[in-house]
Design an enzyme around this catalytic site. Structure first.
Site, PDB file in Angstrom:
ATOM      1  N   GLN A  88     118.296  88.296  54.532  1.00 20.67           N
ATOM      2  CA  GLN A  88     117.154  87.823  55.318  1.00 20.67           C
ATOM      3  C   GLN A  88     115.859  87.826  54.521  1.00 20.67           C
ATOM      4  O   GLN A  88     114.847  87.294  54.968  1.00 20.67           O
ATOM      5  CB  GLN A  88     116.981  88.688  56.565  1.00 20.67           C
ATOM      6  CG  GLN A  88     116.536  90.115  56.274  1.00 20.67           C
ATOM      7  CD  GLN A  88     116.516  90.982  57.502  1.00 20.67           C
ATOM      8  OE1 GLN A  88     117.561  91.454  57.957  1.00 20.67           O
ATOM      9  NE2 GLN A  88     115.329  91.210  58.055  1.00 20.67           N
ATOM     10  N   CYS A 107     116.455  89.676  61.290  1.00 20.48           N
ATOM     11  CA  CYS A 107     117.734  90.393  61.288  1.00 20.48           C
ATOM     12  C   CYS A 107     118.597  90.032  62.489  1.00 20.48           C
ATOM     13  O   CYS A 107     119.819  89.915  62.380  1.00 20.48           O
ATOM     14  CB  CYS A 107     117.495  91.896  61.233  1.00 20.48           C
ATOM     15  SG  CYS A 107     116.552  92.549  62.636  1.00 20.48           S
ATOM     16  N   HIS A 159     116.118  97.079  64.066  1.00 18.60           N
ATOM     17  CA  HIS A 159     116.958  96.277  63.175  1.00 18.60           C
ATOM     18  C   HIS A 159     118.300  96.001  63.842  1.00 18.60           C
ATOM     19  O   HIS A 159     118.866  96.880  64.500  1.00 18.60           O
ATOM     20  CB  HIS A 159     117.177  97.032  61.862  1.00 18.60           C
ATOM     21  CG  HIS A 159     117.819  96.224  60.775  1.00 18.60           C
ATOM     22  ND1 HIS A 159     117.312  95.028  60.333  1.00 18.60           N
ATOM     23  CD2 HIS A 159     118.939  96.453  60.035  1.00 18.60           C
ATOM     24  CE1 HIS A 159     118.078  94.556  59.354  1.00 18.60           C
ATOM     25  NE2 HIS A 159     119.075  95.398  59.167  1.00 18.60           N
ATOM     26  N   ASN A 199     125.345  94.474  56.882  1.00 20.11           N
ATOM     27  CA  ASN A 199     123.896  94.312  56.935  1.00 20.11           C
ATOM     28  C   ASN A 199     123.509  92.933  56.411  1.00 20.11           C
ATOM     29  O   ASN A 199     124.362  92.156  55.971  1.00 20.11           O
ATOM     30  CB  ASN A 199     123.213  95.420  56.117  1.00 20.11           C
ATOM     31  CG  ASN A 199     121.813  95.723  56.598  1.00 20.11           C
ATOM     32  OD1 ASN A 199     121.216  94.961  57.354  1.00 20.11           O
ATOM     33  ND2 ASN A 199     121.264  96.841  56.158  1.00 20.11           N
TER      34      ASN A 199
END
Length: 515
Positions: free
Chosen positions: A124, A130, A435, A457
């Site tokens: 990102q 996110c 997040h 992630n």
């Protein structure tokens, strides 16, 4: 021998005298240092007595310089504190205080995992997208299976563009709805504080996909400003705040033509917003016009798909087809949260929290931890990735890719107690969902209890273990707040909570923070 005879006999005695003098000097210096310390201590004590002369028995409302100096003096008398000073003042305390035992136990080994993880690991970059990355990483798994693709990304920038447009419109509508309130009212002030942030929530993704669909990233890749959104966001924020004041003035003018003036002004304002977004992010594909997508499958055969963004996303609503592909219906998924401040088995929503006017507001089913985690485990057992929201900055190391409350021993390093509960952290503003990421595996004990979780992630392959993190179950208990699940993964009792009239939380509530 002549050389030996030339050495005076008295020299050894002189050497001894010099050594005695040095010893005396050292004793004097030591005495002087001790005397100076005692003198400093006496001076500090006198200063404390002087400062307290008018406050005996009272709580001091000011910082006492003398007391603070005395405290510092006392702290540094302890050899352990002097050692800590040397270590903690010259490096990142979180790194210095990491516990090897936690690093060793948080391994990338799991006994329940989805059979197919999306690729490549996404990035990102310097943006707050996110939630869009996490959602598209969930969606792409079924698409990759459908088209037999080895690597694939959906366009995060496409959803980002339309989210900014929709949020800007919703903000202006909210300003008009609250125009009768004072500008310093808490609701108005909260709206004005962040008119169009990068963050979002699962319900917002549902709104965007339903209205605009999805496109492959190759057809609408990231621009510089998608990857580095700060300047664009500042410009949008400034413009929207200016527009908000103007709209409030027009609506409250009392003019017979106020409604017409407001409508015309708002239309012009939205044109300005769209212009800014088009020039910073680029022109997005039309949501209704068919695009041509060419790609190679795993067998290196060239394939071509012609479909509109809404049609392309329609496959995510085909429950029967998605089940066969190991996917989930985007519109049937919903958010389970664990917020111990609020009643469990209760539907929650947040006032003025959505992105699309007329779309779904953010809603949460608040449940206890066992129910919440069981839903996530059932998703993984079915082979489905799990969107989740957490406070990623707490007790985590992005280089190691570890999230564990036992990772950093601040109490040992600083001799302080850190004992807030999850509810207290939310109440104090110490923690919130900051997040969004994706769960792809879990390691269960022989009795079926979770021990650790595998996390995909969106911080590139350079973070964690080639982009993946490991999260201890204890960290999940304390710093995770949301998992997005399919109705089939929870009981009928939990599904029935969706039928309740929701408890409405104010916009400034911690559950209103956007990941």
């Amino acid at each position: 021998m002549g050389g030996a005879e030339s050495v005076p006999r008295e020299r050894p005695q002189q050497r001894s005298s010099r050594m005695d003098l040095l010893a005396l000097q050292e004793k004097y210096d030591a005495f002087r240092i001790t005397e100076d310390r005692e003198t400093d201590s006496m001076i500090v004590e006198r200063n404390i007595q002087y400062e307290n002369r008018d406050h005996i028995g009272q709580r001091q409302t000011h910082v006492s310089g003398a007391k603070t100096e005395a405290l510092i003096h006392t702290i540094l008398q302890d050899p352990k504190n002097r050692l800590a000073l040397s270590a903690l003042s010259t490096a990142n305390p979180a790194t210095v205080l990491e516990k090897p035992a936690a690093i060793l136990k948080d391994t990338q080994t799991f006994n329940v995992a989805i059979p197919f993880e999306g690729a490549p690991i996404t990035n990102q970059r310097s943006s707050g997208r996110c939630w869009i990355f996490a959602a598209t990483n969930v969606f792409r798994v079924a698409i990759m299976k459908k088209y037999d693709i080895e690597k694939f990304e959906l366009s995060q920038a496409y959803l980002f563009f339309w989210d900014k447009v929709e949020k800007s419109n919703f903000f202006l509508e909210s300003i008009l709805e609250t125009a009768d309130l004072p500008v310093d009212d808490r609701l108005v002030a909260t709206l004005m504080s962040q008119p169009v942030s990068d963050g979002g929530q699962w319900s917002m993704i549902q709104n965007l996909v339903d209205k605009y669909g999805l496109v492959p990233q190759t057809l609408y890749p990231d621009s510089f400003n998608a990857q580095n959104s700060a300047v664009m966001d500042r410009l949008l924020t400034t413009k929207l705040r200016e527009d908000a004041l103007r709209l409030r003035a027009l609506k409250n003018s009392g003019s017979s033509t106020a409604a017409t003036s407001v409508a015309a002004a708002k239309e012009q304002m939205m044109q300005d917003i769209v212009r800014i977004l088009t020039l910073t992010l680029g022109r997005p594909p039309s949501s209704y016009t068919k695009f041509t997508w060419e790609f190679y499958d795993k067998a290196h055969k060239l394939k071509t798909v012609k479909v509109s963004p809404k049609e392309f996303a329609g496959g995510l609503n085909d429950t029967h087809g998605l089940r066969a592909l190991g996917g989930t219906d985007v519109h049937s998924l919903f958010s389970l949260v664990n917020d111990p401040r609020n009643e469990y088995n209760r539907l929650l929503t947040v006032d003025f929290l959505t992105n699309v006017s007329g779309g779904e507001y953010v809603t949460y089913v608040n449940v206890d931890k066992p129910v919440w985690k069981k839903g996530a485990i059932e998703m993984l057992k079915k082979g489905w990735p799990v969107f989740f929201g957490s406070d990623v900055g707490k007790f985590s190391d992005s280089k190691l890719g570890i999230m564990d409350p036992d990772l950093v021993d601040y109490e040992l390093g600083f001799n302080v107690k850190l004992g807030m509960s999850k509810a207290e952290r939310l109440t104090a503003g110490e923690s919130a969902m900051t997040h969004a990421m994706v769960l792809t595996a879990v390691h269960l004990s022989p009795s079926g209890e979770p021990i650790r979780w595998r996390v995909e992630n969106s911080w590139s392959e350079n973070a964690g273990t080639e982009g993946y993190f490991v999260m201890s179950d204890k960290w999940m208990d304390e710093f995770c707040y949301q998992v997005v699940v399919d109705p089939s993964c929870v009981s009928q009792e939990v599904r029935d909570i969706l039928k309740q009239d929701p408890k409405v939380l104010p916009l400034w509530d911690p559950m209103g923070v956007l990941a």
